[in-house]
Design a protein around this motif. Structure first.
Motif, PDB file in Angstrom:
ATOM      1  N   THR A   8     -14.474  -8.803 -18.697  1.00 43.88           N
ATOM      2  CA  THR A   8     -15.096  -7.600 -19.231  1.00 43.88           C
ATOM      3  C   THR A   8     -14.742  -6.460 -18.286  1.00 43.88           C
ATOM      4  O   THR A   8     -15.020  -6.524 -17.087  1.00 43.88           O
ATOM      5  CB  THR A   8     -16.623  -7.752 -19.305  1.00 43.88           C
ATOM      6  OG1 THR A   8     -16.944  -8.858 -20.159  1.00 43.88           O
ATOM      7  CG2 THR A   8     -17.259  -6.486 -19.880  1.00 43.88           C
ATOM      8  N   HIS A  53     -10.968 -14.444 -19.611  1.00 41.37           N
ATOM      9  CA  HIS A  53     -11.636 -13.401 -20.388  1.00 41.37           C
ATOM     10  C   HIS A  53     -12.452 -12.516 -19.453  1.00 41.37           C
ATOM     11  O   HIS A  53     -13.478 -12.933 -18.918  1.00 41.37           O
ATOM     12  CB  HIS A  53     -12.522 -14.028 -21.466  1.00 41.37           C
ATOM     13  CG  HIS A  53     -11.774 -14.972 -22.367  1.00 41.37           C
ATOM     14  ND1 HIS A  53     -10.886 -14.543 -23.317  1.00 41.37           N
ATOM     15  CD2 HIS A  53     -11.780 -16.326 -22.430  1.00 41.37           C
ATOM     16  CE1 HIS A  53     -10.375 -15.585 -23.948  1.00 41.37           C
ATOM     17  NE2 HIS A  53     -10.895 -16.686 -23.424  1.00 41.37           N
ATOM     18  N   ILE A  96      -4.297  -2.238 -27.478  1.00 43.29           N
ATOM     19  CA  ILE A  96      -5.359  -1.238 -27.325  1.00 43.29           C
ATOM     20  C   ILE A  96      -6.657  -1.841 -26.808  1.00 43.29           C
ATOM     21  O   ILE A  96      -7.419  -1.197 -26.089  1.00 43.29           O
ATOM     22  CB  ILE A  96      -5.594  -0.501 -28.677  1.00 43.29           C
ATOM     23  CG1 ILE A  96      -6.363   0.808 -28.449  1.00 43.29           C
ATOM     24  CG2 ILE A  96      -6.276  -1.408 -29.680  1.00 43.29           C
ATOM     25  CD1 ILE A  96      -5.568   1.864 -27.720  1.00 43.29           C
ATOM     26  N   GLU A  97      -6.914  -3.140 -27.138  1.00 44.52           N
ATOM     27  CA  GLU A  97      -8.147  -3.780 -26.663  1.00 44.52           C
ATOM     28  C   GLU A  97      -8.117  -3.990 -25.155  1.00 44.52           C
ATOM     29  O   GLU A  97      -9.151  -4.198 -24.516  1.00 44.52           O
ATOM     30  CB  GLU A  97      -8.368  -5.117 -27.381  1.00 44.52           C
ATOM     31  CG  GLU A  97      -7.348  -6.193 -27.063  1.00 44.52           C
ATOM     32  CD  GLU A  97      -6.118  -6.139 -27.962  1.00 44.52           C
ATOM     33  OE1 GLU A  97      -5.468  -7.190 -28.118  1.00 44.52           O
ATOM     34  OE2 GLU A  97      -5.811  -5.058 -28.505  1.00 44.52           O
ATOM     35  N   PHE A  98      -6.910  -3.940 -24.565  1.00 49.56           N
ATOM     36  CA  PHE A  98      -6.768  -4.064 -23.121  1.00 49.56           C
ATOM     37  C   PHE A  98      -6.467  -2.721 -22.461  1.00 49.56           C
ATOM     38  O   PHE A  98      -6.145  -2.658 -21.276  1.00 49.56           O
ATOM     39  CB  PHE A  98      -5.646  -5.055 -22.788  1.00 49.56           C
ATOM     40  CG  PHE A  98      -5.813  -6.401 -23.416  1.00 49.56           C
ATOM     41  CD1 PHE A  98      -6.851  -7.237 -23.052  1.00 49.56           C
ATOM     42  CD2 PHE A  98      -4.949  -6.828 -24.416  1.00 49.56           C
ATOM     43  CE1 PHE A  98      -7.012  -8.481 -23.632  1.00 49.56           C
ATOM     44  CE2 PHE A  98      -5.091  -8.064 -25.007  1.00 49.56           C
ATOM     45  CZ  PHE A  98      -6.131  -8.896 -24.617  1.00 49.56           C
ATOM     46  N   ARG A 143      -8.308   0.213 -14.807  1.00 50.16           N
ATOM     47  CA  ARG A 143      -9.515  -0.526 -15.177  1.00 50.16           C
ATOM     48  C   ARG A 143     -10.172  -1.163 -13.956  1.00 50.16           C
ATOM     49  O   ARG A 143      -9.525  -1.362 -12.937  1.00 50.16           O
ATOM     50  CB  ARG A 143      -9.173  -1.628 -16.182  1.00 50.16           C
ATOM     51  CG  ARG A 143      -8.655  -1.137 -17.517  1.00 50.16           C
ATOM     52  CD  ARG A 143      -8.035  -2.256 -18.323  1.00 50.16           C
ATOM     53  NE  ARG A 143      -6.822  -2.765 -17.682  1.00 50.16           N
ATOM     54  CZ  ARG A 143      -6.145  -3.832 -18.109  1.00 50.16           C
ATOM     55  NH1 ARG A 143      -6.560  -4.496 -19.152  1.00 50.16           N
ATOM     56  NH2 ARG A 143      -5.054  -4.227 -17.483  1.00 50.16           N
TER      57      ARG A 143
END
Length: 210
Positions: free
Chosen positions: A106, A104, A75-77, A95
């Motif tokens: 954002t 990493h 879910i974080e991705f 995204r």
């Protein structure tokens, strides 16, 4: 962007059910990445990933209302997993990158498949397919590269590697499987940035080599 009309063999009616539900809801969904690439080569694969312009919570609510189990596996991705019988499908929201720092990034959600495709590593991995319209979408000469057995980074190779040093290893892995030779510009970028491999964890390197 190039759009071609071609029917790919989707080995799962459950996958088609999910995409139909999303489209009937007024949203968009396509099969992406490895499934499209391998299907065009005549390689059978059950590794089916779905991309959609719905947000993860919207996907979960919609599929749950159709009695389909969902799990927030990433879910974080922006990824949830849908389960129908023995079939499992990762469904990820489109995204775009806001900033990248090694592995990493954002990101924020978007509605544009072209913008989402820009985040991917190689042209042959940025293809997407709508099984309802039976259309393949190519934003970065992926079809030509697949035909001519070329593995190349999307856009500027230096930028793609700076975003994620693991792509150096992925370049050699995918070239070994899909290319007839090493694409020179991409190879030069891998050599130039080879020191970045030291920033990767042993686990990630081991997974890629395996």
């Amino acid at each position: 962007m190039i759009v071609i009309k071609k029917a790919l063999d989707v080995p799962s009616s459950s996958c088609l059910e999910i995409i139909s539900i999303i489209k009937n809801h007024g949203a968009n969904a396509r099969l992406i990445g490895g499934f499209v690439r391998d299907s065009l080569l005549g390689v059978k694969t059950k590794d089916i990933d779905i991309a959609t312009d719905l947000r993860p919570n919207e996907v979960s609510e919609l599929l749950t209302s159709h009695n389909i189990t969902t799990i927030p596996t990433g879910i974080e991705f922006g990824t949830i997993t849908a389960i129908i019988g023995k079939d499992k499908f990762e469904i990820t929201t489109l995204r775009k990158d806001i900033s990248c720092n090694g592995r990493h990034a954002t990101v924020e959600y978007c509605k544009d498949f072209a913008i989402d495709a820009q985040r991917r590593d190689f042209t042959i991995n940025a293809l997407s397919y709508c099984p309802i319209k039976q259309e393949i979408y190519d934003y970065f000469t992926g079809l030509d590269d697949l035909k001519h057995k070329v593995v190349r980074f999307i856009g500027n190779p230096d930028e793609r590697i700076t975003e994620d040093a693991l792509r150096i290893l992925r370049f050699f892995r995918f070239s070994g499987k899909y290319a007839k030779t090493l694409e020179r510009e991409s190879l030069n970028a891998c050599i130039k940035h080879k020191a970045k491999l030291s920033t990767l964890s042993r686990e990630r390197i081991n997974q890629e080599l395996d």
